[in-house]
Design a protein around this motif. Structure first.
Motif, PDB file in Angstrom:
ATOM      1  N   LEU A  93       0.836  -1.206   0.000  1.00 42.13           N
ATOM      2  CA  LEU A  93       0.000   0.000   0.000  1.00 42.13           C
ATOM      3  C   LEU A  93       0.874   1.260   0.000  1.00 42.13           C
ATOM      4  O   LEU A  93       0.547   2.263  -0.638  1.00 42.13           O
ATOM      5  N   GLN A  96       2.087   1.994  -3.356  1.00 47.40           N
ATOM      6  CA  GLN A  96       1.028   2.568  -4.194  1.00 47.40           C
ATOM      7  C   GLN A  96       0.694   4.000  -3.778  1.00 47.40           C
ATOM      8  O   GLN A  96      -0.226   4.600  -4.327  1.00 47.40           O
ATOM      9  N   LEU A  98      -0.646   4.928  -0.980  1.00 45.14           N
ATOM     10  CA  LEU A  98      -1.957   4.982  -0.323  1.00 45.14           C
ATOM     11  C   LEU A  98      -1.869   5.030   1.202  1.00 45.14           C
ATOM     12  O   LEU A  98      -2.892   4.989   1.883  1.00 45.14           O
ATOM     13  N   CYS A 136      -8.473   6.453   1.879  1.00 50.82           N
ATOM     14  CA  CYS A 136      -9.651   5.733   1.366  1.00 50.82           C
ATOM     15  C   CYS A 136     -10.970   6.470   1.566  1.00 50.82           C
ATOM     16  O   CYS A 136     -12.022   5.997   1.136  1.00 50.82           O
ATOM     17  N   ARG A 201     -14.112  -1.748   1.176  1.00 54.08           N
ATOM     18  CA  ARG A 201     -13.216  -0.833   0.455  1.00 54.08           C
ATOM     19  C   ARG A 201     -11.793  -1.387   0.439  1.00 54.08           C
ATOM     20  O   ARG A 201     -11.118  -1.374  -0.581  1.00 54.08           O
ATOM     21  N   ILE A 205      -9.317  -2.329  -2.671  1.00 48.13           N
ATOM     22  CA  ILE A 205      -7.990  -1.724  -2.854  1.00 48.13           C
ATOM     23  C   ILE A 205      -6.934  -2.816  -2.990  1.00 48.13           C
ATOM     24  O   ILE A 205      -5.984  -2.697  -3.743  1.00 48.13           O
TER      25      ILE A 205
END
Ligand code: GLU
Length: 290
Positions: A93, A96, A98, A136, A201, A205
């Protein structure tokens, strides 16, 4: 895991105390739904939060499940042994873009539309210790719950995946483990219904299909406002009376049992209940026992 099994469910207790009647209802409901669909029922010990755990509770929970004939498939998964998997997911993550470290309070996050303030998000150094948040917030997640039907949940804030105190957050571990264990049906207490959108969610992802979710009725404590829990002094289930306990749990879930049932073994009661399990007969209302 046998690849011909199409239903994989689980019971995932947190060892913050022994099994009480409310958690027995969840265990029985998830067990029956799995077995009635020819599935596997796994047990995962969510021992992820040592400050809230009670020494010996995990062993007691497992003993209670066995005493009640709730035998699980395969080895038990202990979340405390799976830190490497959670760390790998956090690295993915992070790559990415995120994930960000954050030391904002909940009210700051709320004021800022669910995200950390720009100061926190853009600064290159954070004051330690800080939590790790997943980018998110925004939009909604839709899903159909087995008992509560169509759900639409707003994702209001960037969820924490690693806590300020260094422990992995429930939201991260539960989703990573459900993916890793190939869980495709989650039957659990309806106190977790409102957190399901965030989990949906996170499944997306991470590029995984979310399981089907079903949230069972909660056994409410004496004030009728809170579910039975360790916090409101729910007594531990008595392992010396498994047949009576099972009959009571089945009654709570909406079963009409033959009067002779309490004289049977736990295994015989569960066998009968598996054969008679009908999702539509479950009484989904949260309520007190009597
Ligand atoms: N460990 C959680 C609890 O005991 C349940 C997690 C889940 O079923 O998703 O409340």
């Amino acid at each position: 895991m046998n690849s011909t099994i199409s239903y994989i469910g689980r019971f995932a207790p947190s060892p913050s105390g022994p099994l009480h009647f409310g958690s027995l209802v969840c265990a029985v409901g998830s067990y029956l739904d799995a077995l009635a669909h020819g599935g596997h029922w796994l047990v995962r010990m969510e021992d992820l939060d040592p400050p809230r755990e009670e020494p010996g509770a995990a062993t007691r929970i497992l003993k209670s499940l066995e005493a009640h004939g709730l035998h699980w498939h395969g080895p038990i998964q202990w979340q405390s042994k799976r830190y490497a998997l959670y760390e790998d997911t956090l690295s993915t993550l992070r790559q990415q873009g995120l994930l960000y470290p954050c030391d904002c309070s909940r009210s700051q996050i709320k004021k800022n539309g669910g995200h950390a303030n720009d100061f926190c998000r853009l600064k290159s150094e954070v004051s330690e210790p800080s939590a790790l948040r997943l980018e998110c917030a925004g939009g909604e997640e839709r899903f159909v719950d087995i008992w509560h039907g169509e759900q639409r949940q707003q994702i209001r804030e960037d969820t924490i995946l690693k806590r300020r105190d260094g422990f992995y957050a429930y939201q991260l571990a539960v989703v990573v483990d459900d993916i890793d264990q190939r869980i495709n049906q989650v039957v659990r207490g309806s106190d977790l219904l409102e957190t399901t959108g965030v989990q949906q969610r996170l499944f997306k992802i991470l590029g995984a299909t979310a399981p089907q979710f079903g949230h069972l009725p909660l056994v409410m404590g004496p004030d009728d406002k809170q579910k039975l829990s360790k916090q409101n002094h729910a007594p531990a289930i008595d392992d010396r009376t498994p047949a009576e306990n099972l009959c009571e749990a089945l009654h709570f879930l909406g079963f009409k049992l033959p009067s002779s049932a309490a004289a049977e073994s736990p295994e015989a009661i569960l066998k009968w209940a598996t054969a008679h399990w009908r999702r539509h007969q479950v009484d989904r209302r949260n309520r007190q026992l009597h």
